[in-house]
Design a protein around this motif. Structure first.
Motif, PDB file in Angstrom:
ATOM      1  N   SER A 138       0.656  -1.239  -0.034  1.00 44.19           N
ATOM      2  CA  SER A 138      -0.117  -0.043  -0.191  1.00 44.19           C
ATOM      3  C   SER A 138       0.843   1.326  -0.147  1.00 44.19           C
ATOM      4  O   SER A 138       1.584   1.430   1.009  1.00 44.19           O
ATOM      5  CB  SER A 138      -0.926  -0.187   1.270  1.00 44.19           C
ATOM      6  N   TRP A 139       0.657   2.084  -1.240  1.00 48.89           N
ATOM      7  CA  TRP A 139       1.447   3.470  -1.057  1.00 48.89           C
ATOM      8  C   TRP A 139       1.263   4.102  -0.009  1.00 48.89           C
ATOM      9  O   TRP A 139       2.196   4.969   0.546  1.00 48.89           O
ATOM     10  CB  TRP A 139       1.112   4.090  -2.420  1.00 48.89           C
ATOM     11  N   SER A 140       0.069   4.063   0.735  1.00 48.07           N
ATOM     12  CA  SER A 140      -0.335   5.145   2.016  1.00 48.07           C
ATOM     13  C   SER A 140       0.645   4.734   2.929  1.00 48.07           C
ATOM     14  O   SER A 140       0.625   5.601   4.084  1.00 48.07           O
ATOM     15  CB  SER A 140      -1.782   4.965   2.119  1.00 48.07           C
ATOM     16  N   LYS A 141       1.202   3.442   3.112  1.00 47.79           N
ATOM     17  CA  LYS A 141       2.262   3.033   4.017  1.00 47.79           C
ATOM     18  C   LYS A 141       3.721   3.055   3.633  1.00 47.79           C
ATOM     19  O   LYS A 141       4.463   2.514   4.224  1.00 47.79           O
ATOM     20  CB  LYS A 141       1.878   1.627   4.623  1.00 47.79           C
ATOM     21  N   HIS A 142       4.128   3.709   2.690  1.00 50.49           N
ATOM     22  CA  HIS A 142       5.326   3.644   1.975  1.00 50.49           C
ATOM     23  C   HIS A 142       6.526   4.270   2.988  1.00 50.49           C
ATOM     24  O   HIS A 142       7.482   3.997   2.961  1.00 50.49           O
ATOM     25  CB  HIS A 142       5.179   4.299   0.803  1.00 50.49           C
ATOM     26  N   GLU A 143       5.914   5.119   4.159  1.00 48.86           N
ATOM     27  CA  GLU A 143       6.860   5.537   4.879  1.00 48.86           C
ATOM     28  C   GLU A 143       7.534   4.543   5.871  1.00 48.86           C
ATOM     29  O   GLU A 143       8.446   4.655   6.457  1.00 48.86           O
ATOM     30  CB  GLU A 143       6.186   6.680   5.878  1.00 48.86           C
ATOM     31  N   ILE A 144       6.965   3.269   5.796  1.00 44.94           N
ATOM     32  CA  ILE A 144       7.551   2.131   6.629  1.00 44.94           C
ATOM     33  C   ILE A 144       8.398   1.253   5.469  1.00 44.94           C
ATOM     34  O   ILE A 144       8.744   0.203   5.845  1.00 44.94           O
ATOM     35  CB  ILE A 144       6.649   1.447   7.432  1.00 44.94           C
ATOM     36  N   TRP A 145       8.367   1.312   4.210  1.00 46.17           N
ATOM     37  CA  TRP A 145       8.925   0.736   3.276  1.00 46.17           C
ATOM     38  C   TRP A 145      10.516   1.241   3.538  1.00 46.17           C
ATOM     39  O   TRP A 145      10.924   2.069   3.677  1.00 46.17           O
ATOM     40  CB  TRP A 145       8.624   0.968   1.915  1.00 46.17           C
ATOM     41  N   GLU A 146      11.466  -0.058   3.531  1.00 44.06           N
ATOM     42  CA  GLU A 146      12.835   0.193   3.653  1.00 44.06           C
ATOM     43  C   GLU A 146      13.310   0.212   2.148  1.00 44.06           C
ATOM     44  O   GLU A 146      14.277   0.884   1.793  1.00 44.06           O
ATOM     45  CB  GLU A 146      13.621  -0.886   4.486  1.00 44.06           C
ATOM     46  N   GLU A 147      12.691  -0.787   1.282  1.00 44.25           N
ATOM     47  CA  GLU A 147      13.087  -0.729  -0.114  1.00 44.25           C
ATOM     48  C   GLU A 147      12.187  -1.493  -0.796  1.00 44.25           C
ATOM     49  O   GLU A 147      10.961  -2.071  -0.332  1.00 44.25           O
ATOM     50  CB  GLU A 147      14.510  -1.534  -0.004  1.00 44.25           C
ATOM     51  N   ALA A 148      12.142  -1.356  -2.043  1.00 45.28           N
ATOM     52  CA  ALA A 148      11.339  -1.841  -3.127  1.00 45.28           C
ATOM     53  C   ALA A 148      12.075  -2.641  -4.335  1.00 45.28           C
ATOM     54  O   ALA A 148      12.999  -2.118  -4.699  1.00 45.28           O
ATOM     55  CB  ALA A 148      10.300  -1.201  -3.432  1.00 45.28           C
ATOM     56  N   PHE A 149      11.544  -3.738  -4.860  1.00 40.58           N
ATOM     57  CA  PHE A 149      12.161  -4.105  -6.056  1.00 40.58           C
ATOM     58  C   PHE A 149      11.036  -4.770  -6.929  1.00 40.58           C
ATOM     59  O   PHE A 149      10.140  -5.297  -6.639  1.00 40.58           O
ATOM     60  CB  PHE A 149      13.220  -5.095  -5.845  1.00 40.58           C
ATOM     61  N   VAL A 150      11.644  -4.997  -8.326  1.00 38.72           N
ATOM     62  CA  VAL A 150      10.920  -5.627  -9.149  1.00 38.72           C
ATOM     63  C   VAL A 150      11.621  -6.989  -9.685  1.00 38.72           C
ATOM     64  O   VAL A 150      12.667  -7.012  -9.703  1.00 38.72           O
ATOM     65  CB  VAL A 150      10.314  -4.855 -10.254  1.00 38.72           C
ATOM     66  N   THR A 151      10.797  -8.002 -10.274  1.00 40.91           N
ATOM     67  CA  THR A 151      11.484  -9.192 -10.777  1.00 40.91           C
ATOM     68  C   THR A 151      10.940  -9.376 -12.187  1.00 40.91           C
ATOM     69  O   THR A 151       9.846  -9.195 -12.502  1.00 40.91           O
ATOM     70  CB  THR A 151      11.009 -10.411  -9.923  1.00 40.91           C
ATOM     71  N   SER A 152      11.918  -9.891 -12.823  1.00 38.13           N
ATOM     72  CA  SER A 152      11.696 -10.232 -14.220  1.00 38.13           C
ATOM     73  C   SER A 152      12.774 -11.210 -14.735  1.00 38.13           C
ATOM     74  O   SER A 152      13.777 -11.130 -14.469  1.00 38.13           O
ATOM     75  CB  SER A 152      11.414  -9.161 -15.335  1.00 38.13           C
ATOM     76  N   ILE A 153      12.083 -12.242 -15.663  1.00 37.73           N
ATOM     77  CA  ILE A 153      13.155 -13.308 -16.156  1.00 37.73           C
ATOM     78  C   ILE A 153      14.319 -12.496 -16.932  1.00 37.73           C
ATOM     79  O   ILE A 153      15.516 -13.082 -17.248  1.00 37.73           O
ATOM     80  CB  ILE A 153      12.699 -14.373 -16.893  1.00 37.73           C
ATOM     81  N   LEU A 154      14.174 -11.287 -17.561  1.00 38.43           N
ATOM     82  CA  LEU A 154      15.022 -10.529 -18.383  1.00 38.43           C
ATOM     83  C   LEU A 154      15.910  -9.763 -17.436  1.00 38.43           C
ATOM     84  O   LEU A 154      16.982  -9.276 -18.256  1.00 38.43           O
ATOM     85  CB  LEU A 154      14.240  -9.754 -19.507  1.00 38.43           C
ATOM     86  N   LEU A 155      15.705  -9.829 -16.489  1.00 40.48           N
ATOM     87  CA  LEU A 155      16.432  -8.751 -15.680  1.00 40.48           C
ATOM     88  C   LEU A 155      17.771  -9.860 -14.931  1.00 40.48           C
ATOM     89  O   LEU A 155      17.184 -10.765 -14.323  1.00 40.48           O
ATOM     90  CB  LEU A 155      15.955  -7.971 -14.265  1.00 40.48           C
ATOM     91  N   SER A 156      18.928  -9.353 -14.866  1.00 41.70           N
ATOM     92  CA  SER A 156      20.089 -10.487 -14.283  1.00 41.70           C
ATOM     93  C   SER A 156      19.978 -10.254 -12.906  1.00 41.70           C
ATOM     94  O   SER A 156      20.497 -11.379 -12.283  1.00 41.70           O
ATOM     95  CB  SER A 156      21.345 -10.262 -14.960  1.00 41.70           C
ATOM     96  N   GLN A 157      19.175  -9.241 -12.432  1.00 45.88           N
ATOM     97  CA  GLN A 157      18.977  -9.368 -10.886  1.00 45.88           C
ATOM     98  C   GLN A 157      17.684  -8.563 -10.569  1.00 45.88           C
ATOM     99  O   GLN A 157      17.175  -7.818 -11.489  1.00 45.88           O
ATOM    100  CB  GLN A 157      20.315  -8.978 -10.075  1.00 45.88           C
ATOM    101  N   THR A 158      17.188  -8.687  -9.502  1.00 47.06           N
ATOM    102  CA  THR A 158      16.183  -7.746  -9.139  1.00 47.06           C
ATOM    103  C   THR A 158      16.695  -6.332  -9.079  1.00 47.06           C
ATOM    104  O   THR A 158      17.723  -5.939  -8.769  1.00 47.06           O
ATOM    105  CB  THR A 158      15.422  -8.166  -7.761  1.00 47.06           C
ATOM    106  N   LEU A 159      15.574  -5.153  -9.294  1.00 45.67           N
ATOM    107  CA  LEU A 159      15.903  -3.932  -9.398  1.00 45.67           C
ATOM    108  C   LEU A 159      15.464  -3.304  -8.040  1.00 45.67           C
ATOM    109  O   LEU A 159      14.555  -3.470  -7.595  1.00 45.67           O
ATOM    110  CB  LEU A 159      15.232  -3.446 -10.288  1.00 45.67           C
ATOM    111  N   ILE A 160      16.447  -2.588  -7.540  1.00 42.22           N
ATOM    112  CA  ILE A 160      16.290  -2.171  -6.291  1.00 42.22           C
ATOM    113  C   ILE A 160      15.850  -0.467  -6.272  1.00 42.22           C
ATOM    114  O   ILE A 160      16.242   0.163  -7.014  1.00 42.22           O
ATOM    115  CB  ILE A 160      17.537  -1.854  -5.139  1.00 42.22           C
ATOM    116  N   PHE A 161      14.392  -0.091  -5.570  1.00 40.50           N
ATOM    117  CA  PHE A 161      13.879   1.213  -5.772  1.00 40.50           C
ATOM    118  C   PHE A 161      14.213   1.967  -4.471  1.00 40.50           C
ATOM    119  O   PHE A 161      14.493   1.616  -3.400  1.00 40.50           O
ATOM    120  CB  PHE A 161      12.468   0.734  -5.846  1.00 40.50           C
ATOM    121  N   GLU A 162      14.121   3.366  -4.599  1.00 38.11           N
ATOM    122  CA  GLU A 162      14.285   4.044  -3.645  1.00 38.11           C
ATOM    123  C   GLU A 162      13.127   5.078  -3.960  1.00 38.11           C
ATOM    124  O   GLU A 162      12.906   5.685  -5.054  1.00 38.11           O
ATOM    125  CB  GLU A 162      15.232   5.041  -3.571  1.00 38.11           C
TER     126      GLU A 162
END
Length: 323
Positions: free
Chosen positions: A297-321
């Motif tokens: 939930s975006w309304s709780k993003h203040e307690i997110w430490e990080e986020a990432f997406v996954t896909s077979i075409l990515l050699s690793q997951t992507l880290i978000f800020e």
């Protein structure tokens, strides 16, 4: 719109070599469109894999074959018009008879087609190139109508298998200066449990709505609970909530993995059960990392430490800020 920055996304594979094995014919280079255009032009269930480690192996191939079979079954039961080339496809009967038999036959058809084109692509690859392998299975409703059963002998008549291979050079990840953007800008997918080519056409329409700097759209029914990306699964690492505490948050300890949980939307919310998504959940279970299948939930993003997406075409997951 919600904006997030993240490490570098897979760039366009324009200019790479392309190969297609379809209906017994091998095509190469200028005769073969980019895989996105090929998928847009044909109905059916598909799966995308890629080579790894200097093209030494195909990643999670058995899982891809299983997921392809599941997608065919789901589309046959609930949306045959997305699988078969026919104006009357919606009236076709489900492909449920002898399910284990036709799944085994499908695996043989796919592997036979792959063996006709993969060795050529491997031989002609250059340097650090890897291969993207898209396997599309399209149904022939006319053959299904005249066949008495979906037996192994009839499988090659009922289904056309197309194997499209394209070379690309994996991008370098983890460079902060290469940050790009995501935005929430689309609703969830229909028949999300299956991977089908019509979604490639639908998401192309969605992508026209994104700002120039955005490279991936996140899907949400209400603008708050994030389901997945248009081509990825979405995860957050969140501090755990303690509803018994005064401030609504658990005591926070960076050194204690039990202070965190991994969140991703459940497939019942209308999310593709991606192969890498499943692997992330398996790793969490193996390592004792708490995870919840709940839409972040975006309304709780203040307690997110990080986020990432996954896909077979990515050699690793992507880290978000977030910003």
């Amino acid at each position: 719109m919600i904006y997030l920055s993240y490490t570098k996304h897979l760039k366009s594979m324009s200019g790479g070599s392309r190969y297609l094995f379809s209906k017994g014919i091998l095509s190469h280079a200028s005769d073969v469109p980019p895989y996105r255009l090929f998928l847009e032009a044909h109905p059916g269930a598909y799966t995308t894999s890629r080579t790894h480690d200097n093209a030494s192996y195909l990643m999670f191939w058995e899982r891809h074959i299983k997921r392809l079979s599941q997608s065919i079954q789901i589309l046959s039961n609930s949306a045959p018009q997305l699988l078969f080339k026919s104006h009357n496809a919606a009236s076709l009967q489900p492909l449920l008879s002898n399910l284990p038999v036709w799944q085994l036959a499908l695996k043989r058809l796919v592997n036979d087609s792959l063996e006709k084109v993969l060795p050529i692509a491997l031989k002609e690859r250059v340097g650090s190139e890897e291969l993207i392998v898209n396997t599309l299975v399209t149904g022939n409703s006319e053959e299904l109508n005249v066949s008495e059963s979906t037996s192994e002998d009839n499988m090659s008549k009922i289904f056309d298998v197309h194997v499209h291979i394209e070379t690309y050079v994996p991008p370098q990840f983890g460079i902060r200066g290469n940050g790009e953007h995501l935005a929430v800008g689309g609703y969830g997918r229909n028949v999300a449990a299956a991977k089908y080519s019509d979604w490639v056409r639908i998401r192309k329409t969605l992508e026209k709505l994104r700002p120039p700097s955005v490279t991936e759209l996140l899907l949400s029914y209400n603008g708050d609970q994030i389901l997945e990306g248009s081509t990825t699964n979405f995860f957050v690492v969140s501090r755990k909530e303690d509803w018994d505490s005064d401030d609504g948050k658990a005591p926070f300890d960076y050194g204690n993995k039990n202070s965190f949980e991994v969140q991703t939307a459940p497939t019942t919310d209308g999310v593709l059960p991606g192969i890498i998504r499943q692997l992330v959940l398996e790793v969490c279970m193996k390592e004792g990392i708490t995870f919840r299948e709940v839409a972040p939930s975006w309304s709780k993003h203040e307690i997110w430490e990080e986020a990432f997406v996954t896909s077979i075409l990515l050699s690793q997951t992507l880290i978000f800020e977030c910003f």
